[in-house]
Design an enzyme around this catalytic site. Structure first.
Site, short mmCIF file in Angstrom:
data_model
loop_
_atom_site.label_atom_id
_atom_site.label_comp_id
_atom_site.label_asym_id
_atom_site.label_seq_id
_atom_site.Cartn_x
_atom_site.Cartn_y
_atom_site.Cartn_z
N LYS A 129 -4.28 15.68 -51.24
CA LYS A 129 -4.82 16.24 -51.81
C LYS A 129 -4.20 17.24 -52.74
O LYS A 129 -5.16 18.39 -53.05
CB LYS A 129 -5.97 16.68 -51.48
CG LYS A 129 -7.09 15.01 -50.47
CD LYS A 129 -8.24 15.33 -50.88
CE LYS A 129 -8.88 13.90 -50.42
NZ LYS A 129 -9.60 14.16 -48.85
N MET B 87 11.65 4.26 -45.96
CA MET B 87 10.90 4.42 -47.50
C MET B 87 12.25 3.70 -48.43
O MET B 87 12.46 3.81 -49.34
CB MET B 87 11.85 5.60 -47.74
CG MET B 87 10.32 6.57 -46.60
SD MET B 87 10.59 8.70 -46.73
CE MET B 87 11.68 8.56 -45.86
N GLY C 262 2.69 10.89 -39.30
CA GLY C 262 2.75 9.14 -38.39
C GLY C 262 3.99 9.32 -38.07
O GLY C 262 5.23 10.03 -38.47
N GLY C 263 3.93 8.66 -37.01
CA GLY C 263 5.37 8.22 -36.57
C GLY C 263 5.64 10.03 -35.71
O GLY C 263 5.93 10.20 -35.05
N ASP D 160 -1.21 14.08 -43.23
CA ASP D 160 -0.73 12.90 -43.83
C ASP D 160 -1.07 12.34 -43.34
O ASP D 160 -2.04 11.79 -42.76
CB ASP D 160 0.50 12.91 -43.44
CG ASP D 160 1.51 14.28 -44.07
OD1 ASP D 160 0.84 15.21 -44.23
OD2 ASP D 160 3.08 13.64 -43.80
N THR E 168 8.52 6.90 -32.84
CA THR E 168 8.33 7.18 -35.08
C THR E 168 8.45 5.24 -35.44
O THR E 168 9.05 4.52 -34.45
CB THR E 168 10.42 7.52 -34.95
OG1 THR E 168 10.80 7.38 -36.29
CG2 THR E 168 11.51 7.01 -33.94
N PRO F 108 9.71 -1.30 9.99
CA PRO F 108 11.30 -2.52 9.96
C PRO F 108 11.40 -2.48 8.28
O PRO F 108 13.11 -3.40 8.55
CB PRO F 108 11.10 -2.89 10.87
CG PRO F 108 9.50 -2.65 11.45
CD PRO F 108 9.43 -2.14 10.41
N VAL G 23 1.22 -0.70 0.06
CA VAL G 23 -0.24 0.39 0.16
C VAL G 23 0.79 1.37 -0.42
O VAL G 23 0.34 2.22 -0.49
CB VAL G 23 -1.16 -0.08 1.12
CG1 VAL G 23 -1.77 1.10 0.93
CG2 VAL G 23 -1.96 -1.25 1.68
N1 SAH Z 1 8.19 10.69 -39.55
C1 SAH Z 1 8.11 8.74 -39.60
C2 SAH Z 1 8.73 8.10 -41.74
C3 SAH Z 1 7.95 8.97 -42.74
S1 SAH Z 1 9.22 8.37 -43.86
C4 SAH Z 1 8.66 8.47 -38.31
O1 SAH Z 1 9.09 8.90 -37.58
O2 SAH Z 1 8.10 7.36 -38.79
C5 SAH Z 1 7.65 7.22 -44.44
C6 SAH Z 1 8.46 5.75 -44.22
O3 SAH Z 1 7.96 5.13 -42.67
C7 SAH Z 1 7.75 4.30 -45.27
O4 SAH Z 1 8.47 4.32 -46.07
C8 SAH Z 1 7.78 3.44 -44.42
O5 SAH Z 1 9.38 3.24 -44.53
C9 SAH Z 1 7.68 4.20 -42.64
N2 SAH Z 1 6.33 3.94 -41.93
C10 SAH Z 1 5.66 4.33 -41.32
N3 SAH Z 1 4.66 4.13 -40.66
C11 SAH Z 1 4.95 2.81 -40.89
C12 SAH Z 1 3.78 1.90 -40.59
N4 SAH Z 1 2.84 2.02 -39.31
N5 SAH Z 1 4.61 0.35 -41.07
C13 SAH Z 1 5.74 -0.12 -41.38
N6 SAH Z 1 6.26 1.32 -42.07
C14 SAH Z 1 5.55 2.42 -41.90
#
Ligand code: SAH
Length: 410
Positions: free
Chosen positions: A218, A333, A249-250, A196, A279, A46, A26
């Site tokens: 787009k 990539m 992403g990431g 994105d 990432t 203790p 606790v």
């Molecule tokens: N800023 C992002 C990367 C952008 S570059 C990061 O930090 O993750 C885009 C590349 O990231 C893709 O071509 C692939 O190689 C990788 N990527 C991003 N998301 C992914 C996923 N969910 N699954 C597999 N590869 C991924």
């Protein structure tokens, strides 16, 4: 007396002596919360758990390694009687009553003069739920409220942060669950979201309908034209007094051109903040069960963009150096140029038998892993019709994760 509800109050304990009598599980749960509010925590017991000992070792609390003595209450503002010895708790709480010190009891809350609520925090708000005799119910209610605040389903609409500017938000590898709390909040407070293709798109559906959503996919094509347009839009909207989230992403700074956006904002005098994301070169292998480092196997990992083939005049990657590396190479990539990249690594000295895992659509329902070696990579990618997004993990960590597929250790 116990039929009355508790009177809620926020105790400001920073620098104030708080006595915790007992050093078991606790105490282990409560002490970090006391440290987080700056209390001067003294544990009397203790014995303690290793976790509490760790806090003693790092100087965050004081441990009096002995049984409770009445003088321990001297100078205490608040006491927790959390031993598993009922008479001791009785004694401590009786003394506290005499001295008018509020005391929490773990064995029977109704006997204490104070109760510990289930606590959650969101931004600058503390949520405390008190009162149900069932602690699981209070915890569940607390979770529900904090979640509501995070997701914006509970909001004080006129009080959300309206300061104009740009926030770069990293959305993680794709599964919305893997986004940070701060990132989610920024998204829910945005007036404009510039998203994105690889950003966790499910979250966009949760945005209030008055939010302007700009889909980068787009915008006019062509690498720099598109980036110029993004820079222009985020700066322009921020100058109009809006809160802009640039959602990727990431992590925005890992092959995300995030810093170009930072520079564009700075040049225009627009305030810009950064919320990092998980990432993909680390998190996508992780969800596929592949560690990028492993003790005794890989003491380094290098993350490489494969968008230009080896030998391309604009490529900044030293494939000879990477070929000499013993650790993990993660290529992003890289699907299109995978064959040339594998050849360049072998030419640089990496064994053609080096295990390779290609993780496609990481964290999405369509996630899959294709295994190969540097030698067979190109053939496997074709046979399995691998399409981006994919992460290519090269190195012995792949053998650690898939020993059956690569039996002959090396
Ligand atoms: N800023 C992002 C990367 C952008 S570059 C990061 O930090 O993750 C885009 C590349 O990231 C893709 O071509 C692939 O190689 C990788 N990527 C991003 N998301 C992914 C996923 N969910 N699954 C597999 N590869 C991924």
């Amino acid at each position: 007396m116990t039929d009355f509800p508790p009177y809620p109050s926020g105790l400001r304990l920073a620098g104030r002596r708080v006595l915790v009598v007992g050093g078991g599980h606790v105490a282990q749960r409560r002490v970090p919360q006391l440290i987080a509010v700056g209390a001067d925590v003294h544990v009397v017991s203790p014995h303690t758990t290793p976790a509490i000992e760790g806090l003693v070792g790092s100087g965050e609390i004081t441990w009096h390694q002995r049984a409770f003595e009445d003088a321990d209450l001297d100078g205490a503002w608040y006491v927790m009687a959390v031993t598993d010895d009922r008479p001791v708790n009785d004694h401590v709480s009786a003394l506290c009553d005499e001295r008018r010190i509020f005391c929490v009891r773990s064995d029977d809350a109704s006997l204490g003069t104070a109760w510990t609520p289930a606590v959650g925090r969101h931004a600058d708000v503390t949520v405390a739920v008190l009162g149900s005799p069932d602690p699981r119910r209070t915890a569940a209610l607390r979770d529900e409220i904090v979640e509501g605040l995070r997701e914006g389903t509970i909001a004080a609409p006129h009080h959300r942060d309206k300061t104009p500017g740009v926030t770069l938000v990293g959305g993680g590898p794709g599964d919305p669950e893997l986004m940070s709390v701060a990132g989610r909040r920024a998204l829910m407070e945005a007036d404009v979201v510039v998203a994105d293709r690889l950003a966790p798109r499910e979250l966009l559906g949760e945005l209030p309908h008055d939010v302007e959503l700009i889909d980068v996919a787009k915008l006019p094509r062509g690498r720099s034209a598109q980036q110029d347009e993004i820079n222009r839009v985020i700066v322009e909207r921020a100058l109009e007094g809006k809160r802009v989230v640039r959602f990727k992403g990431g992590d925005n700074f890992v092959f995300g051109r995030g810093y170009e956006e930072v520079l564009a904002c700075r040049a225009a005098g627009v305030p810009v903040t950064v919320i990092p994301g998980l990432t993909s070169p680390v998190s996508v292998p992780a969800v596929a069960g592949i560690p990028v480092t492993h003790r005794g196997v890989a003491h380094e990992f290098a993350v490489v963009s494969g968008h230009l083939p080896p030998g391309h005049p604009e490529s900044l990657v030293d494939y000879d150096a990477l070929g000499r590396l013993r650790g993990t190479v993660v290529v992003m990539m890289g699907v299109e140029n995978a064959s040339q990249i594998a050849d360049a690594l072998v030419a640089g000295g990496r064994s053609a038998d080096t295990p390779v895992a290609v993780v496609c659509d990481g964290t999405m329902p369509t996630q899959r892993t294709v295994l190969a070696t540097l030698d067979t990579l190109a053939k496997q990618l074709e046979a399995e019709a691998v399409k981006p997004p994919a992460i290519i993990v090269i190195g012995e960590v792949v053998r650690v994760a898939h020993p059956d597929a690569f039996p002959a250790g090396g």
